[in-house]
Design a protein around this motif. Structure first.
Motif: not given
Length: 388
Positions: A210-218, A220-228, A251-253, A255-262
């Protein structure tokens, strides 16, 4: 009986009419979307195409001791206001590199200032009346030409529009893209393999999914804050570097790779797994030798699409400082760098009119990169796809 039949016919006719309306609305929606896409591409190309040509002037350049000290003295006072300051700045460096130029006076095609370029392209210009008359006179004498703007592709950023280019941003984007692939692909694929093939179906794995699916949809600016917060403030990765940009976009990519690979692993028929188990293969051998190779086309397609999305993002890069003024291409992943989306944002906020067409031209370059990556994904999917 006739009443029921008549009622059924009316309902059937109503459903058919509704179906026709639905098809009509769908076609209209597609046409509207195609119309907006065509208008967008036309407007970007129309606005950005002039940036691929640049005005040049044939002027007399004097290489002397005076111009060695002050580059502006290499041309006449009348031409000094029309010739790019970027060219005048490199006069001393050219003389240092080639001492034989000392004392030489010759005519050369040199870069014109942005205002002359805008005037020749029929756009608003801040040239004075006497400067316009000088440009018109030079045109009549054949000493003005519009040449292909090679500097746009080989120069880095500049405060002078006529000298500004996308080379540094392209190199920075390449570094960021390679680092994003290096960090996100192995971790994403291995995570997907574990969750799909080995992980037990319990409450913990369900929460992770569930969290992986949520991470793919949040956003992108939040990933910038996380990286900072993580990479810059905690791990002290150099700010504005390609390294921190690659880690953040990874980090942003991921979740997309995990979902597509699954999804790709799930599409492999179970009979292949059963046959491998039947001849004595271990679970890891089944995955490594059979399931993963067959799912690889879908994995690569999802990865390329995820990378294409990442390279077009500007919000995370702005948060981690990759919008700095970068006149030269970085030589390592730890040097300060910028990327095409950040470069486009920087130019779009500049007050000089000449940067408007360069912003659109950079968007065209970015679109070409994104379309190429999506075309590669489609090609790989069609070439290696297997139907069961």
């Amino acid at each position: 009986m006739s009443i029921i039949t008549e009622t059924a016919k009316k309902r059937l006719g109503s459903r058919r009419r509704a179906e026709k309306r639905f098809k009509l609305y769908s076609r209209l929606a597609i046409l509207v979307a195609i119309g907006f896409l065509i208008f967008f591409l036309y407007d970007m190309i129309r606005t950005g195409y002039p940036a691929f040509t640049q005005a040049e002037l044939l002027v007399e350049v004097s290489y002397s001791e005076e111009s060695m000290e002050i580059g502006q003295l290499a041309v006449d006072e009348e031409m000094e206001r029309l010739v790019s300051r970027g060219f005048l700045r490199i006069i001393p460096m050219r003389m240092q590199a080639d001492p034989a130029l000392m004392g030489v006076t010759r005519e050369e095609w040199v870069l014109a200032v942005a205002e002359v370029d805008q005037y020749l392209k029929g756009k608003p210009s801040r040239l004075r009346e006497d400067e316009r008359e000088t440009v018109q006179r030079l045109q009549a004498e054949g000493r003005v030409k519009m040449a292909f703007n090679t500097g746009f592709f080989v120069n880095g950023d500049s405060k002078l529009p006529e000298m500004a280019g996308v080379w540094a941003a392209l190199v920075g984007s390449a570094y960021v893209l390679l680092l994003t692939l290096a960090f996100s692909f192995p971790v994403g694929v291995l995570t997907a393999v574990y969750l799909e093939e080995f992980a037990p179906d319990n409450r913990l794995t369900q929460i992770v999914e569930v969290n992986i699916n949520n991470l793919a949809a949040i956003p992108s600016i939040l990933y910038g804050l996380l990286g900072l917060a993580i990479f810059i403030n905690f791990f002290h990765v150099p700010r504005s570097s390609s390294l921190v940009g690659g880690l953040t976009l990874a980090l942003m990519t991921m979740p997309v790779i995990i979902i597509s690979t699954r999804a790709a692993l799930r599409s492999v028929p179970g009979s292949i797994r059963e046959a491998a188990y039947g001849i004595g293969a271990t679970p890891w051998q089944v995955v490594w030798h059979h399931t993963l190779p067959l799912a690889l086309p879908g994995v690569l397609t999802g990865t390329i699409i995820g990378l294409a999305r990442a390279i077009g993002e500007s919000a995370p890069l702005l948060i981690i400082g990759m919008m700095a003024y970068i006149p030269d291409a970085p030589h390592s992943v730890t040097e300060a760098a910028t990327a095409l989306p950040a470069q486009i944002y920087t130019w779009s906020t500049d007050s000089q009119r000449a940067f408007t067409e360069r912003t659109a031209a950079a968007i065209v370059v970015l679109l070409a990169v994104l379309l190429s990556m999506n075309a590669l994904a489609i090609y790989m999917r069609n070439k290696y796809e297997r139907k069961w």
